[in-house]
Design a protein around this motif. Structure first.
Motif, short mmCIF file in Angstrom:
data_model
loop_
_atom_site.label_atom_id
_atom_site.label_comp_id
_atom_site.label_asym_id
_atom_site.label_seq_id
_atom_site.Cartn_x
_atom_site.Cartn_y
_atom_site.Cartn_z
N LEU A 1 53.35 14.26 61.50
CA LEU A 1 53.05 13.10 61.43
C LEU A 1 51.71 12.37 61.43
O LEU A 1 51.65 11.69 60.87
CB LEU A 1 54.10 11.59 62.84
CG LEU A 1 55.10 11.39 62.24
CD1 LEU A 1 56.39 11.18 62.85
CD2 LEU A 1 55.23 11.02 60.84
N ALA B 1 52.61 3.10 58.49
CA ALA B 1 51.66 4.09 58.28
C ALA B 1 50.43 3.63 57.02
O ALA B 1 49.81 4.57 56.33
CB ALA B 1 52.08 5.02 58.07
N GLN C 1 49.59 10.99 58.34
CA GLN C 1 49.22 9.59 58.23
C GLN C 1 47.88 9.30 57.55
O GLN C 1 47.62 8.26 57.62
CB GLN C 1 49.90 8.74 59.40
CG GLN C 1 51.59 8.54 59.50
CD GLN C 1 52.04 7.82 60.87
OE1 GLN C 1 50.32 7.56 61.91
NE2 GLN C 1 53.07 7.83 60.71
N LEU D 1 58.14 2.03 58.54
CA LEU D 1 57.31 3.70 57.86
C LEU D 1 56.38 2.81 57.06
O LEU D 1 54.96 2.96 56.99
CB LEU D 1 58.09 4.53 56.57
CG LEU D 1 59.28 5.13 56.62
CD1 LEU D 1 59.82 5.59 55.60
CD2 LEU D 1 58.81 6.86 57.57
N SER E 1 54.14 9.74 55.58
CA SER E 1 54.99 9.44 56.43
C SER E 1 56.56 10.24 56.36
O SER E 1 56.68 9.85 55.95
CB SER E 1 54.83 8.25 57.40
OG SER E 1 55.93 7.86 58.46
#
Length: 468
Positions: free
Chosen positions: A115, A199, A119, A196, A169
């Motif tokens: 993650l 991000a 990102q 979400l 993401s």
């Protein structure tokens, strides 16, 4: 290509997986040691990628004498591969009691690591939120049943990606979606989008897409307060206080008919547009909608030729950039890793390897485009994947299997004695002679049997092997 892959599966993550796998082996089998290190783990991932490219019905066939695949069998032995698969682990089970509420505890280190890296990837203007399914039919509380999906059983992952499928993401569905801290509770699907959307870099520079499963006036209003332009298809029952003509009435007016409504909801000015083509479709947004109109080509069944119909700009915009998650799913499905396991975290791990390969390939294409590399020199996804697999398998490891040729089975006696096409040729390296009770080394191998045999003035195992 392998450098793109290692940007995601870096040395720190590989070291964590190796350490946890060795620890799990010590916990489950104290009398044996796995002794897995990052180099051998990379080799294991490389062989798994080869297995996804070269499909055989059974896993053990990659090491069998009849269907031996050297890209796999020369890198790791069958027993070692099964041992690594058995003890592959990502988190310490002794800490599970303290994290009992985390259903993703066993896969948490990989999720957090990927993650953070996803990102940080520079984002395109158009971003799409959708869902993808990780096929799995074993026993798991996380498994979902979706009868309308190509894979009806599996894990559900919500993904934020661009129009080409580059993941920025993701969020694994665990059965309940609570609102994030500081965010309003607008329902399960709306909470997913808001989570979400955190991000999204420089919110006002992007446009967020989603389908009717996520859309609601609450969501569009919440995104408007964050300064994120968004649009998505909606159902009529999701538009409180907004009425449109029926499909039958719009059909009488002809294809290309559209209506626009403005709605003020929770302090935000929203717009909804219904456009009739072969059937009616409604798209809502939190920015101006149908002020400009374009013309699109459609096939007319009665006239038997293409005609042009009017289309609001918001409809054209939605159709133009729709489908990022569908592109991602298609790219992963083309060479999905299908190493079977009853452990759910193994299925997630192999899925994330596939996802990283696709992300790496899309970043590779982006760099090729920015450097003006001719498109005919670009690697496609399959060539890129095999290149990464080859580079990972070439990692040297003291504990890994030495490259070897298959022993001569008794079942091949008819082939080796048929006296057709058995010619000595020079191999790329010197290996041990495969004739029984001979311990010599030879650079000569049979062109048909593919095994090394002595052929010199002292030993002529080549003739004895084929005459026996």
């Amino acid at each position: 290509p392998v450098q793109y892959f290692r940007d995601f599966f870096d040395a720190e993550l590989l070291e964590t997986i190796s350490k946890q796998s060795n620890l799990y082996c010590a916990q489950e089998s104290p009398n044996s040691a796995l002794k897995l290190d990052p180099s051998e783990l990379e080799q294991f991932i490389g062989t798994v990628m080869y297995i996804s490219v070269i499909h055989l019905p059974r896993l053990r066939m990659y090491w069998s004498n009849d269907c031996r695949i050297r890209q796999v069998a020369d890198v790791v032995s069958r027993d070692r591969f099964e041992e690594i698969t058995k003890f592959l682990h990502f988190n310490d089970n002794n800490n599970m009691a303290a994290n009992s509420r985390d259903k993703l505890f066993k896969i948490r280190p990989i999720v957090d690591s990927l993650l953070q890296k996803f990102q940080a990837i520079p984002q395109d203007q158009m971003l799409f939120i959708g869902e993808q399914i990780v096929p799995f039919k074993g026993r798991s509380s996380l498994k979902q049943y979706m009868p309308k999906k190509p894979h009806r059983w599996g894990y559900k992952i919500y993904v934020l990606c661009d129009t080409k499928g580059l993941v920025h993401s993701f969020d694994i569905f665990t059965g309940r979606t609570a609102p994030e801290r500081g965010e309003p509770d607008i329902g399960p699907t709306g909470n997913i989008v808001l989570k979400l959307a955190q991000a999204v870099q420089r919110a006002d520079d992007h446009l967020l897409y989603f389908d009717h499963w996520f859309s609601s006036l609450d969501l569009l209003a919440a995104l408007a307060k964050k300064g994120i332009p968004a649009l998505g298809t909606v159902q009529l029952n999701q538009l409180q206080g907004c009425c449109f003509s029926t499909n039958s009435d719009m059909k009488k007016k002809g294809r290309g008919t559209f209506e626009e409504k403005k709605v003020v909801f929770d302090g935000a000015e929203l717009r909804a547009v219904k456009w009739f083509d072969s059937k009616g479709v409604i798209i809502a947004s939190n920015f101006p909608g149908a002020h400009s109109v374009s013309r699109v080509k459609r096939w007319d069944k009665k006239l038997k030729h293409n005609v042009f119909v009017t289309c609001p700009s918001i409809i054209s915009l939605y159709h133009k950039f729709l489908g990022g998650v569908h592109a991602l799913n298609a790219q992963i499905a083309s060479c999905r890793i299908q190493v079977r396991s009853k452990k759910y975290y193994h299925r997630f791990f192999f899925h994330f390897v596939d996802m990283v390969v696709v992300n790496s390939w899309l970043l590779y294409q982006r760099d090729c485009d920015s450097l003006d590399v001719p498109k005919k020199e670009w690697k496609d996804l399959l060539a890129f994947r095999t290149s990464v697999a080859q580079a990972l398998c070439m990692q040297f490891n003291e504990n890994s299997s030495v490259k070897r040729e298959p022993p001569s089975p008794d079942g091949e006696r008819e082939v080796r004695s048929d006296a057709v096409g058995h010619w000595p040729m020079t191999g790329s390296e010197r290996q041990r002679c495969k004739f029984n009770k001979c311990k010599g080394q030879s650079v000569y191998k049979c062109s048909k049997c593919g095994i090394h045999l002595c052929l010199n003035k002292h030993n002529n195992c080549f003739i004895e092997f084929h005459n026996r």
